[in-house]
Design an enzyme around this catalytic site. Structure first.
Site, short mmCIF file in Angstrom:
data_model
loop_
_atom_site.label_atom_id
_atom_site.label_comp_id
_atom_site.label_asym_id
_atom_site.label_seq_id
_atom_site.Cartn_x
_atom_site.Cartn_y
_atom_site.Cartn_z
N CYS A 1 -10.68 -9.38 64.75
CA CYS A 1 -11.24 -10.67 65.20
C CYS A 1 -12.46 -11.05 64.36
CB CYS A 1 -11.65 -10.60 66.66
SG CYS A 1 -10.31 -10.14 67.76
C1 BEZ Z 1 -9.13 -6.30 66.69
O1 BEZ Z 1 -9.40 -7.46 66.96
O2 BEZ Z 1 -9.62 -5.75 65.76
C2 BEZ Z 1 -8.14 -5.55 67.52
C3 BEZ Z 1 -8.06 -5.83 68.87
C4 BEZ Z 1 -7.17 -5.11 69.63
C5 BEZ Z 1 -6.33 -4.17 69.04
C6 BEZ Z 1 -6.40 -3.93 67.69
C7 BEZ Z 1 -7.32 -4.64 66.92
#
Ligand code: BEZ
Length: 211
Positions: free
Chosen positions: A45
């Site tokens: 994100c």
């Molecule tokens: C992320 O946003 O990095 C993420 C969120 C949940 C699972 C894997 C990655």
């Protein structure tokens, strides 16, 4: 009932990192990109929101307003924005919605309980100036979206809206486009003065009209 292409995008009021907003007022006559992410302070994100901020001029050029969303709080968003700016070399320049009561996530079907009961998946909606939903994509939490592809789809949607053309597989800005089936072949010369080629009666290509 989940949203489908052509449906009216539900309006909402929200708390965001940039203050309280009314979605329709925020959009005005612009196109919109509304996208959810699983959570603040997560690695994928962080890169996605950094990339979106870096593409500010590209969205502005296309008259698109961007809004991100997660179920985290405004306070959490503010702390995380500092990290995004620091690590991605950007200034986050669009609101991040704090959908703590999940009303917006539910209206847009952004929580897929068999993936996660307490976080939004990576949903993305492109909304037209008429407030109709033009594109819906859903990615899993572990896969960051391709924002060049989002810009490419916006270009395609805007060409269709403005010129009555569609875009073929793997089309890139500047390449030939397809005349939509609703336009009769005899009407093509007047509408597309750059010329056209009828490969089949139903497959008519023409240079991109706005280039
Ligand atoms: C992320 O946003 O990095 C993420 C969120 C949940 C699972 C894997 C990655």
């Amino acid at each position: 009932m989940s949203l489908r292409l052509g449906d009216k995008a539900p309006n909402f009021q929200a708390k965001t990192s940039a203050g309280d907003i009314d979605f329709y007022e925020y959009l005005g006559d612009s196109w919109g990109v509304l996208f959810s992410h699983p959570g603040d302070y997560t690695p994928v994100c962080t890169t996605e929101l950094g990339k979106t901020a870096a593409l500010k001029d590209e969205f502005a050029k296309r008259n698109v307003k961007v809004l991100a969303l997660s179920v985290d709080s405004v306070e959490s968003h503010h702390g995380w924005i500092g990290d995004i700016n620091e690590t991605q070399g950007v200034e986050v320049n669009f609101p991040i919605i704090a959908d703590e009561d999940r009303k917006i996530s539910e209206a847009y079907d952004m929580i897929h309980p068999n993936a996660s009961v307490n976080a939004t998946v990576r949903s993305l909606f492109i909304i037209g100036p008429d407030k109709a939903v033009k594109l819906i994509i859903t990615y899993p939490a572990s896969t960051g979206r391709n924002f060049q592809e989002i810009l490419r789809v916006i270009d395609s949607l805007q060409l269709t809206a403005n010129y009555g053309v569609a875009t073929p597989a793997d089309w890139k800005d500047g390449e030939d486009v397809v005349v939509v089936p609703a336009i009769k072949t005899e009407d093509i010369p007047a509408k597309f003065p750059k010329g056209y080629k009828a490969i089949k009666p139903y497959l008519r290509i023409t240079p991109q009209p706005n280039k």
